[in-house]
Motif scaffolding. Structure first.
Motif, PDB file in Angstrom:
ATOM      1  N   ASP A   1      49.080  44.072  43.036  1.00 22.89           N
ATOM      2  CA  ASP A   1      48.188  42.984  42.273  1.00 22.89           C
ATOM      3  C   ASP A   1      48.874  41.539  42.502  1.00 22.89           C
ATOM      4  OD1 ASP A   1      46.604  44.933  41.193  1.00 22.89           O
ATOM      5  OD2 ASP A   1      48.354  45.815  39.958  1.00 22.89           O
ATOM      6  N   ASP A   2      48.489  40.687  41.475  1.00 23.66           N
ATOM      7  CA  ASP A   2      48.914  39.358  41.645  1.00 23.66           C
ATOM      8  C   ASP A   2      50.174  39.016  41.445  1.00 23.66           C
ATOM      9  OD1 ASP A   2      46.392  38.633  42.462  1.00 23.66           O
ATOM     10  OD2 ASP A   2      45.827  38.010  40.282  1.00 23.66           O
TER      11      ASP A   2
ATOM     12  N   LYS B   1      44.220  38.120  50.636  1.00 24.10           N
ATOM     13  CA  LYS B   1      43.696  38.543  49.815  1.00 24.10           C
ATOM     14  C   LYS B   1      42.348  39.298  50.238  1.00 24.10           C
ATOM     15  CE  LYS B   1      42.865  37.805  45.349  1.00 24.10           C
ATOM     16  NZ  LYS B   1      44.074  38.109  44.378  1.00 24.10           N
TER      17      LYS B   1
ATOM     18  N   ASN C   1      38.552  43.647  47.267  1.00 27.64           N
ATOM     19  CA  ASN C   1      38.986  44.204  46.282  1.00 27.64           C
ATOM     20  C   ASN C   1      39.631  43.703  45.109  1.00 27.64           C
ATOM     21  OD1 ASN C   1      41.281  44.479  47.104  1.00 27.64           O
ATOM     22  ND2 ASN C   1      41.280  46.935  47.159  1.00 27.64           N
ATOM     23  N   GLY C   2      40.239  42.287  45.463  1.00 30.58           N
ATOM     24  CA  GLY C   2      40.925  41.451  44.621  1.00 30.58           C
ATOM     25  C   GLY C   2      42.304  41.756  44.792  1.00 30.58           C
ATOM     26  N   LYS C   3      42.807  42.739  45.388  1.00 31.76           N
ATOM     27  CA  LYS C   3      44.291  43.000  45.715  1.00 31.76           C
ATOM     28  C   LYS C   3      44.697  42.082  46.980  1.00 31.76           C
ATOM     29  CE  LYS C   3      44.402  46.530  42.918  1.00 31.76           C
ATOM     30  NZ  LYS C   3      45.250  46.836  41.959  1.00 31.76           N
TER      31      LYS C   3
END
Length: 142
Positions: A60-61, A81, A84-86
């Motif tokens: 995660d971020d 990046k 899926n945003g991960k």
């Protein structure tokens, strides 16, 4: 694991560089202690051992943001990046970059290419076992 040695000064260190200890700059602390004992950064050799690779270290971020802060923003090529945003993080590469920032010579740093999660038949992996404890060891001696 990161193993460090300056045999000329008779100084060694064994450091566990998980992501949390890495971004807390455990390498900076270890190298700093080695320098106080007489080592010289340009004479320190480092071996960065097998660990989770960028291929499997999906985060995660919070992790990539901490890595950015750890390296003063010098993260080109270390963070990827995904759709899926991960973000996939190259922690071995981040630690190699930190050693360079601390004054070690590139030719004195060896980095394993082995991913512990991809090679669970050979290595224990925290993520691969969903946190079930296992053991691994790294040893250094003068």
């Amino acid at each position: 694991p990161v193993l460090l040695e300056d045999t000329g000064a008779g100084v060694i260190a064994a450091v566990h560089c998980g992501w949390k200890s890495s971004v807390a700059d455990i390498l900076g602390v270890a190298v700093g202690k080695m320098l106080k004992l007489g080592a010289k950064a340009e004479n320190i050799h480092a071996a960065i051992g097998a660990s989770i690779g960028k291929c499997c270290f999906e985060c995660d971020d919070d992790v990539p943001e901490a890595v950015k802060k750890y390296l003063g923003g010098d993260t080109e090529g270390l963070l990827e990046k995904k759709e899926n945003g991960k973000t996939h993080v190259d922690l071995r590469g981040a630690n190699e970059r930190r050693l360079l920032q601390l004054g070690l010579k590139k030719e004195n740093i060896d980095v394993s290419s082995e991913c512990t999660m991809c090679n669970q038949d050979k290595y224990w992996s925290h993520r691969g076992t969903n946190g079930v404890r296992g053991s691994m060891a790294a040893v250094i001696m003068l």
